[in-house]
Motif scaffolding. Structure first.
Motif, mmCIF file in Angstrom:
data_model
loop_
_atom_site.group_PDB
_atom_site.id
_atom_site.type_symbol
_atom_site.label_atom_id
_atom_site.label_comp_id
_atom_site.label_asym_id
_atom_site.label_seq_id
_atom_site.Cartn_x
_atom_site.Cartn_y
_atom_site.Cartn_z
ATOM 1 N N THR A 1 -20.667 -28.550 32.874
ATOM 2 C CA THR A 1 -19.240 -28.272 32.790
ATOM 3 C C THR A 1 -18.570 -29.264 33.731
ATOM 4 O OG1 THR A 1 -19.176 -26.700 34.618
ATOM 5 C CG2 THR A 1 -19.702 -25.799 32.435
ATOM 6 N N GLU A 2 -17.279 -29.137 33.886
ATOM 7 C CA GLU A 2 -16.563 -30.022 34.799
ATOM 8 C C GLU A 2 -17.070 -29.881 36.234
ATOM 9 O OE1 GLU A 2 -12.094 -29.926 36.073
ATOM 10 O OE2 GLU A 2 -12.265 -30.761 34.050
ATOM 11 N N SER A 3 -17.582 -28.689 36.584
ATOM 12 C CA SER A 3 -17.988 -28.446 37.976
ATOM 13 C C SER A 3 -19.450 -28.055 38.138
ATOM 14 C CB SER A 3 -17.109 -27.340 38.571
ATOM 15 O OG SER A 3 -17.278 -26.146 37.833
ATOM 16 N N SER A 4 -20.253 -28.076 37.085
ATOM 17 C CA SER A 4 -21.654 -27.682 37.216
ATOM 18 C C SER A 4 -22.552 -28.528 36.328
ATOM 19 C CB SER A 4 -21.809 -26.200 36.884
ATOM 20 O OG SER A 4 -21.442 -25.969 35.540
ATOM 21 N N TYR A 5 -23.848 -28.528 36.661
ATOM 22 C CA TYR A 5 -24.805 -29.388 35.990
ATOM 23 C C TYR A 5 -26.189 -28.758 36.093
ATOM 24 C CZ TYR A 5 -27.572 -33.617 35.156
ATOM 25 O OH TYR A 5 -28.454 -34.528 34.653
ATOM 26 N N LYS A 6 -26.901 -28.686 34.974
ATOM 27 C CA LYS A 6 -28.266 -28.163 34.975
ATOM 28 C C LYS A 6 -29.099 -28.978 34.004
ATOM 29 C CE LYS A 6 -31.473 -24.898 35.622
ATOM 30 N NZ LYS A 6 -32.039 -24.518 36.876
ATOM 31 N N THR B 1 -14.557 -22.372 30.387
ATOM 32 C CA THR B 1 -14.290 -23.806 30.372
ATOM 33 C C THR B 1 -15.160 -24.472 29.300
ATOM 34 O OG1 THR B 1 -14.119 -25.776 31.766
ATOM 35 C CG2 THR B 1 -16.032 -24.367 32.132
ATOM 36 N N THR B 2 -14.832 -25.697 28.915
ATOM 37 C CA THR B 2 -15.648 -26.400 27.924
ATOM 38 C C THR B 2 -17.012 -26.746 28.517
ATOM 39 O OG1 THR B 2 -14.730 -28.541 28.537
ATOM 40 C CG2 THR B 2 -13.665 -27.377 26.710
ATOM 41 N N VAL B 3 -18.002 -26.825 27.642
ATOM 42 C CA VAL B 3 -19.382 -27.088 28.035
ATOM 43 C C VAL B 3 -19.929 -28.234 27.199
ATOM 44 C CG1 VAL B 3 -21.712 -26.119 28.139
ATOM 45 C CG2 VAL B 3 -19.754 -24.681 28.673
ATOM 46 N N ASP B 4 -20.742 -29.080 27.835
ATOM 47 C CA ASP B 4 -21.442 -30.159 27.142
ATOM 48 C C ASP B 4 -22.931 -29.867 27.128
ATOM 49 O OD1 ASP B 4 -19.044 -31.575 26.894
ATOM 50 O OD2 ASP B 4 -19.391 -32.695 28.744
ATOM 51 N N MET B 5 -23.606 -30.249 26.058
ATOM 52 C CA MET B 5 -25.062 -30.190 25.977
ATOM 53 C C MET B 5 -25.548 -31.561 25.531
ATOM 54 S SD MET B 5 -27.631 -27.865 23.612
ATOM 55 C CE MET B 5 -27.116 -28.633 22.073
ATOM 56 N N GLU B 6 -26.479 -32.123 26.286
ATOM 57 C CA GLU B 6 -27.069 -33.412 25.935
ATOM 58 C C GLU B 6 -28.581 -33.258 25.934
ATOM 59 O OE1 GLU B 6 -24.098 -36.652 27.814
ATOM 60 O OE2 GLU B 6 -25.088 -35.344 29.262
ATOM 61 N N ILE B 7 -29.239 -33.966 25.025
ATOM 62 C CA ILE B 7 -30.690 -33.915 24.913
ATOM 63 C C ILE B 7 -31.217 -35.333 25.084
ATOM 64 C CG2 ILE B 7 -32.631 -33.259 23.448
ATOM 65 C CD1 ILE B 7 -30.379 -31.544 21.902
ATOM 66 N N PHE B 8 -32.072 -35.520 26.098
ATOM 67 C CA PHE B 8 -32.626 -36.834 26.423
ATOM 68 C C PHE B 8 -34.133 -36.824 26.245
ATOM 69 C CE2 PHE B 8 -28.747 -36.412 28.868
ATOM 70 C CZ PHE B 8 -28.123 -37.631 28.653
ATOM 71 N N ASP B 9 -34.690 -37.970 25.825
ATOM 72 C CA ASP B 9 -36.144 -38.081 25.789
ATOM 73 C C ASP B 9 -36.653 -38.416 27.188
ATOM 74 O OD1 ASP B 9 -35.834 -40.864 26.210
ATOM 75 O OD2 ASP B 9 -36.368 -41.393 24.147
ATOM 76 N N LEU C 1 -27.454 -41.477 36.768
ATOM 77 C CA LEU C 1 -27.395 -40.095 37.229
ATOM 78 C C LEU C 1 -28.403 -39.233 36.480
ATOM 79 C CD1 LEU C 1 -26.042 -37.794 38.827
ATOM 80 C CD2 LEU C 1 -24.445 -37.582 36.932
ATOM 81 N N ILE C 2 -28.505 -39.416 35.184
ATOM 82 C CA ILE C 2 -29.447 -38.638 34.390
ATOM 83 C C ILE C 2 -30.875 -38.988 34.767
ATOM 84 C CG2 ILE C 2 -30.322 -38.312 32.032
ATOM 85 C CD1 ILE C 2 -27.306 -38.558 31.188
ATOM 86 N N ALA C 3 -31.183 -40.253 34.935
ATOM 87 C CA ALA C 3 -32.532 -40.665 35.315
ATOM 88 C C ALA C 3 -32.920 -40.074 36.661
ATOM 89 C CB ALA C 3 -32.624 -42.188 35.346
ATOM 90 N N THR D 1 -32.827 -30.381 43.004
ATOM 91 C CA THR D 1 -31.375 -30.352 42.992
ATOM 92 C C THR D 1 -30.857 -28.934 43.143
ATOM 93 O OG1 THR D 1 -31.290 -30.144 40.601
ATOM 94 C CG2 THR D 1 -31.237 -32.385 41.500
ATOM 95 N N THR D 2 -29.619 -28.840 43.560
ATOM 96 C CA THR D 2 -28.955 -27.544 43.572
ATOM 97 C C THR D 2 -27.832 -27.612 42.570
ATOM 98 O OG1 THR D 2 -27.484 -28.234 45.349
ATOM 99 C CG2 THR D 2 -29.502 -27.098 45.978
ATOM 100 N N GLU D 3 -27.827 -26.662 41.666
ATOM 101 C CA GLU D 3 -26.820 -26.639 40.624
ATOM 102 C C GLU D 3 -26.119 -25.293 40.635
ATOM 103 O OE1 GLU D 3 -30.134 -26.567 39.591
ATOM 104 O OE2 GLU D 3 -30.554 -28.680 39.383
ATOM 105 N N SER D 4 -24.865 -25.284 40.235
ATOM 106 C CA SER D 4 -24.176 -24.013 40.141
ATOM 107 C C SER D 4 -24.423 -23.348 38.797
ATOM 108 C CB SER D 4 -22.674 -24.191 40.376
ATOM 109 O OG SER D 4 -22.135 -25.045 39.407
ATOM 110 N N VAL D 5 -25.038 -24.055 37.835
ATOM 111 C CA VAL D 5 -25.432 -23.439 36.582
ATOM 112 C C VAL D 5 -26.859 -22.961 36.788
ATOM 113 C CG1 VAL D 5 -25.897 -23.818 34.144
ATOM 114 C CG2 VAL D 5 -23.973 -24.963 35.217
ATOM 115 N N ASP D 6 -27.032 -21.651 36.960
ATOM 116 C CA ASP D 6 -28.335 -21.069 37.236
ATOM 117 C C ASP D 6 -28.855 -20.343 36.013
ATOM 118 O OD1 ASP D 6 -28.403 -21.848 39.944
ATOM 119 O OD2 ASP D 6 -27.053 -20.198 40.441
#
Length: 135
Positions: free
Chosen positions: A100-105, A58-66, A11-13, A22-27
């Motif tokens: 978040t549980e319902s959004s992705y950016k 809601t809780t939020v995740d942050m991930e950093i990818f190369d 999914l990340i790739a 993509t369309t994301e709800s996190v703008d």
């Protein structure tokens, strides 16, 4: 568990490859907004860093990818009203994923030494910036 990780990496790739499609709800509210986070301006070759402030409900995740999709650092389950610690990583092209549980950016950026990315997600799940700061 291994299959979940593989699906997540896929999914990340895919999102890195098609981030512009993509369309994301996190703008992003306004990319010209200045970062108000107090930053250390006495940087002497420090690795880049990122952090998130969670002003949503809601809780939020942050991930950093190369650029190869390898996870460099993360901050999972940042609670409403809280902020993560600074997360350091190697310089280069990265993608910061805020979810978040319902959004992705996914936010691609080139991070060099002495650069910081501090983002705030608000109650409408919008990000205040998609630009890093040179220290």
């Amino acid at each position: 568990m291994k299959r979940i990780i593989s699906l997540r990496m896929l999914l990340i790739a895919v999102s890195i490859a098609f981030v512009g499609c993509t369309t994301e709800s996190v703008d992003t509210e306004d990319p010209t907004l200045e970062n108000t986070q107090q930053l250390d301006t006495n940087c002497t070759g420090d690795d880049p860093k990122a952090m998130i402030t969670n002003d949503s409900d809601t809780t939020v995740d942050m991930e950093i990818f190369d650029e190869d999709g390898n996870l460099l650092n993360h901050s999972y389950a940042v609670e409403p009203g809280e902020e993560s610690d600074w997360k350091f990583f190697a310089e280069g092209q990265v993608t910061v994923v805020i979810s978040t549980e319902s959004s992705y950016k996914a936010i691609p950026m080139n991070m060099g030494l002495c650069m910081a990315y501090h983002v705030t997600i608000n109650e409408n799940y919008q990000l205040d910036t998609d630009q890093p700061t040179q220290l």
